[in-house]
Design a protein around this motif. Structure first.
Motif, PDB file in Angstrom:
ATOM      1  N   ARG A  54      44.027  40.772  40.143  1.00 18.85           N
ATOM      2  CA  ARG A  54      44.213  40.118  38.844  1.00 18.85           C
ATOM      3  C   ARG A  54      43.955  41.128  37.739  1.00 18.85           C
ATOM      4  O   ARG A  54      43.020  41.922  37.824  1.00 18.85           O
ATOM      5  CB  ARG A  54      43.259  38.941  38.693  1.00 18.85           C
ATOM      6  CG  ARG A  54      43.641  37.764  39.546  1.00 18.85           C
ATOM      7  CD  ARG A  54      42.967  36.482  39.074  1.00 18.85           C
ATOM      8  NE  ARG A  54      43.422  35.375  39.893  1.00 18.85           N
ATOM      9  CZ  ARG A  54      42.697  34.792  40.826  1.00 18.85           C
ATOM     10  NH1 ARG A  54      41.465  35.208  41.067  1.00 18.85           N
ATOM     11  NH2 ARG A  54      43.192  33.788  41.522  1.00 18.85           N
ATOM     12  N   PHE A  55      44.770  41.036  36.717  1.00 21.16           N
ATOM     13  CA  PHE A  55      44.631  41.921  35.567  1.00 21.16           C
ATOM     14  C   PHE A  55      44.732  41.086  34.305  1.00 21.16           C
ATOM     15  O   PHE A  55      45.571  40.185  34.218  1.00 21.16           O
ATOM     16  CB  PHE A  55      45.707  43.005  35.586  1.00 21.16           C
ATOM     17  CG  PHE A  55      45.686  43.812  36.854  1.00 21.16           C
ATOM     18  CD1 PHE A  55      44.800  44.854  37.016  1.00 21.16           C
ATOM     19  CD2 PHE A  55      46.534  43.499  37.904  1.00 21.16           C
ATOM     20  CE1 PHE A  55      44.758  45.574  38.200  1.00 21.16           C
ATOM     21  CE2 PHE A  55      46.503  44.212  39.091  1.00 21.16           C
ATOM     22  CZ  PHE A  55      45.612  45.251  39.237  1.00 21.16           C
ATOM     23  N   LYS A  56      43.901  41.394  33.323  1.00 25.70           N
ATOM     24  CA  LYS A  56      43.910  40.656  32.062  1.00 25.70           C
ATOM     25  C   LYS A  56      45.050  41.096  31.159  1.00 25.70           C
ATOM     26  O   LYS A  56      45.462  40.368  30.274  1.00 25.70           O
ATOM     27  CB  LYS A  56      42.585  40.868  31.325  1.00 25.70           C
ATOM     28  CG  LYS A  56      41.385  40.290  32.014  1.00 25.70           C
ATOM     29  CD  LYS A  56      40.125  40.594  31.217  1.00 25.70           C
ATOM     30  CE  LYS A  56      38.988  40.804  32.169  1.00 25.70           C
ATOM     31  NZ  LYS A  56      37.904  41.581  31.663  1.00 25.70           N
ATOM     32  N   SER A  57      45.526  42.320  31.389  1.00 30.16           N
ATOM     33  CA  SER A  57      46.537  42.876  30.491  1.00 30.16           C
ATOM     34  C   SER A  57      47.254  44.034  31.171  1.00 30.16           C
ATOM     35  O   SER A  57      46.793  44.557  32.194  1.00 30.16           O
ATOM     36  CB  SER A  57      45.872  43.391  29.213  1.00 30.16           C
ATOM     37  OG  SER A  57      45.016  44.486  29.524  1.00 30.16           O
ATOM     38  N   ALA A  58      48.352  44.433  30.574  1.00 34.01           N
ATOM     39  CA  ALA A  58      49.075  45.618  31.051  1.00 34.01           C
ATOM     40  C   ALA A  58      48.183  46.845  30.945  1.00 34.01           C
ATOM     41  O   ALA A  58      48.168  47.701  31.835  1.00 34.01           O
ATOM     42  CB  ALA A  58      50.351  45.810  30.236  1.00 34.01           C
ATOM     43  N   GLU A  59      47.423  46.909  29.862  1.00 40.99           N
ATOM     44  CA  GLU A  59      46.535  48.057  29.682  1.00 40.99           C
ATOM     45  C   GLU A  59      45.529  48.142  30.825  1.00 40.99           C
ATOM     46  O   GLU A  59      45.301  49.226  31.375  1.00 40.99           O
ATOM     47  CB  GLU A  59      45.802  47.956  28.344  1.00 40.99           C
ATOM     48  CG  GLU A  59      44.901  49.146  28.074  1.00 40.99           C
ATOM     49  CD  GLU A  59      44.222  49.086  26.721  1.00 40.99           C
ATOM     50  OE1 GLU A  59      43.214  49.808  26.560  1.00 40.99           O
ATOM     51  OE2 GLU A  59      44.676  48.353  25.824  1.00 40.99           O
ATOM     52  N   GLU A  60      44.942  47.013  31.201  1.00 40.30           N
ATOM     53  CA  GLU A  60      43.979  47.039  32.310  1.00 40.30           C
ATOM     54  C   GLU A  60      44.645  47.482  33.611  1.00 40.30           C
ATOM     55  O   GLU A  60      44.071  48.249  34.384  1.00 40.30           O
ATOM     56  CB  GLU A  60      43.335  45.659  32.502  1.00 40.30           C
ATOM     57  CG  GLU A  60      42.314  45.668  33.643  1.00 40.30           C
ATOM     58  CD  GLU A  60      41.767  44.304  33.998  1.00 40.30           C
ATOM     59  OE1 GLU A  60      40.747  44.279  34.704  1.00 40.30           O
ATOM     60  OE2 GLU A  60      42.354  43.271  33.604  1.00 40.30           O
ATOM     61  N   ALA A  61      45.863  47.028  33.870  1.00 40.14           N
ATOM     62  CA  ALA A  61      46.576  47.406  35.090  1.00 40.14           C
ATOM     63  C   ALA A  61      46.837  48.916  35.127  1.00 40.14           C
ATOM     64  O   ALA A  61      46.626  49.565  36.156  1.00 40.14           O
ATOM     65  CB  ALA A  61      47.885  46.631  35.198  1.00 40.14           C
ATOM     66  N   VAL A  62      47.266  49.474  33.997  1.00 44.37           N
ATOM     67  CA  VAL A  62      47.557  50.909  33.956  1.00 44.37           C
ATOM     68  C   VAL A  62      46.259  51.709  33.966  1.00 44.37           C
ATOM     69  O   VAL A  62      46.184  52.775  34.599  1.00 44.37           O
ATOM     70  CB  VAL A  62      48.467  51.264  32.764  1.00 44.37           C
ATOM     71  CG1 VAL A  62      48.731  52.757  32.702  1.00 44.37           C
ATOM     72  CG2 VAL A  62      49.792  50.496  32.857  1.00 44.37           C
ATOM     73  N   GLU A  63      45.215  51.219  33.312  1.00 41.03           N
ATOM     74  CA  GLU A  63      43.899  51.871  33.395  1.00 41.03           C
ATOM     75  C   GLU A  63      43.431  51.944  34.843  1.00 41.03           C
ATOM     76  O   GLU A  63      42.884  52.952  35.284  1.00 41.03           O
ATOM     77  CB  GLU A  63      42.849  51.108  32.580  1.00 41.03           C
ATOM     78  CG  GLU A  63      42.861  51.383  31.119  1.00 41.03           C
ATOM     79  CD  GLU A  63      41.851  50.525  30.347  1.00 41.03           C
ATOM     80  OE1 GLU A  63      41.330  49.520  30.894  1.00 41.03           O
ATOM     81  OE2 GLU A  63      41.592  50.871  29.193  1.00 41.03           O
ATOM     82  N   ASN A  64      43.650  50.861  35.584  1.00 40.78           N
ATOM     83  CA  ASN A  64      43.291  50.818  36.997  1.00 40.78           C
ATOM     84  C   ASN A  64      44.008  51.930  37.753  1.00 40.78           C
ATOM     85  O   ASN A  64      43.404  52.634  38.569  1.00 40.78           O
ATOM     86  CB  ASN A  64      43.638  49.446  37.580  1.00 40.78           C
ATOM     87  CG  ASN A  64      43.352  49.342  39.054  1.00 40.78           C
ATOM     88  OD1 ASN A  64      44.067  49.929  39.870  1.00 40.78           O
ATOM     89  ND2 ASN A  64      42.338  48.572  39.405  1.00 40.78           N
ATOM     90  N   SER A  65      45.295  52.097  37.486  1.00 36.48           N
ATOM     91  CA  SER A  65      46.067  53.122  38.193  1.00 36.48           C
ATOM     92  C   SER A  65      45.607  54.524  37.824  1.00 36.48           C
ATOM     93  O   SER A  65      45.526  55.399  38.698  1.00 36.48           O
ATOM     94  CB  SER A  65      47.558  52.945  37.947  1.00 36.48           C
ATOM     95  OG  SER A  65      47.865  53.122  36.588  1.00 36.48           O
ATOM     96  N   LEU A  66      45.284  54.744  36.560  1.00 39.89           N
ATOM     97  CA  LEU A  66      44.757  56.055  36.173  1.00 39.89           C
ATOM     98  C   LEU A  66      43.415  56.298  36.862  1.00 39.89           C
ATOM     99  O   LEU A  66      43.162  57.402  37.356  1.00 39.89           O
ATOM    100  CB  LEU A  66      44.608  56.168  34.654  1.00 39.89           C
ATOM    101  CG  LEU A  66      44.013  57.483  34.133  1.00 39.89           C
ATOM    102  CD1 LEU A  66      44.835  58.695  34.582  1.00 39.89           C
ATOM    103  CD2 LEU A  66      43.885  57.443  32.614  1.00 39.89           C
ATOM    104  N   GLY A  67      42.587  55.270  36.938  1.00 43.67           N
ATOM    105  CA  GLY A  67      41.320  55.398  37.655  1.00 43.67           C
ATOM    106  C   GLY A  67      41.522  55.771  39.117  1.00 43.67           C
ATOM    107  O   GLY A  67      40.808  56.624  39.653  1.00 43.67           O
TER     108      GLY A  67
END
Length: 172
Positions: free
Chosen positions: A80-93
């Motif tokens: 689950r992701f709250k936003s597109a930003e969180e999803a992309v932050e996850n991938s960068l992490g």
């Protein structure tokens, strides 16, 4: 066997890490599919395929080195992701974590004077530079666009957007 037992165990772990990254990218892709953002979804499905290919490179290397393959249990990805930003932050992490993992493998290869594994890992170091850079660029674009401007990111990716440093992306 051409590699140490310790290196064998660590490379097995990395197979799991790469497969875990692949599953996380599938999960992120389905998030974007569900949000009606097909170009971002396509981008992350492609990333998932690349991570699986990376895992298979490790598998083939282990086989070539007459080492044992033992794929570890792979934790479930965040779903689950709250936003597109969180999803992309996850991938960068994820990419930052994988970079640390590859660096750790390289450190072990150097410590063991394992030139065969070191040469194999050189490709992954280059790949991680590209992956971190392009994911960082995508995150900055998503942040700049904001949730209401994600169609601009979609349009950019749909037009064959460019990867890091102005080089054509693999989709071009």
């Amino acid at each position: 066997m051409l590699i140490s037992k310790t290196m064998n165990a660590r490379l097995n772990e990395q197979v799991g890490n790469e497969l875990g990254a692949s599953m996380q990218y599938v999960q992120i892709a389905t998030y974007f599919d569900g949000e009606g953002l097909p170009m971002l979804a396509r981008h992350f499905y492609k990333q998932a395929e690349e991570e699986r290919e990376h895992a298979m490179k490790f598998v083939r290397f282990l086989n070539d080195a007459s080492a044992e393959l033992q794929i570890p249990a792979i934790p479930a990805p965040q779903h689950r992701f709250k936003s597109a930003e969180e999803a992309v932050e996850n991938s960068l992490g994820w990419e930052m974590t994988v970079t640390k993992q590859i660096n750790g493998l390289m450190d072990l290869a150097i410590k063991d004077n394992d030139h065969i594994t070191k040469q194999f890992l050189d490709w992954f170091l280059e790949e991680q530079l590209e992956e971190v850079s392009s994911m960082d660029t995508l995150l900055r674009m998503v942040r700049r666009a904001g949730e209401s401007g994600l169609l601009f990111v979609e349009s950019y990716l749909g037009q064959g957007g460019h990867g890091a440093h102005g080089t054509p992306s693999d989709d071009d």
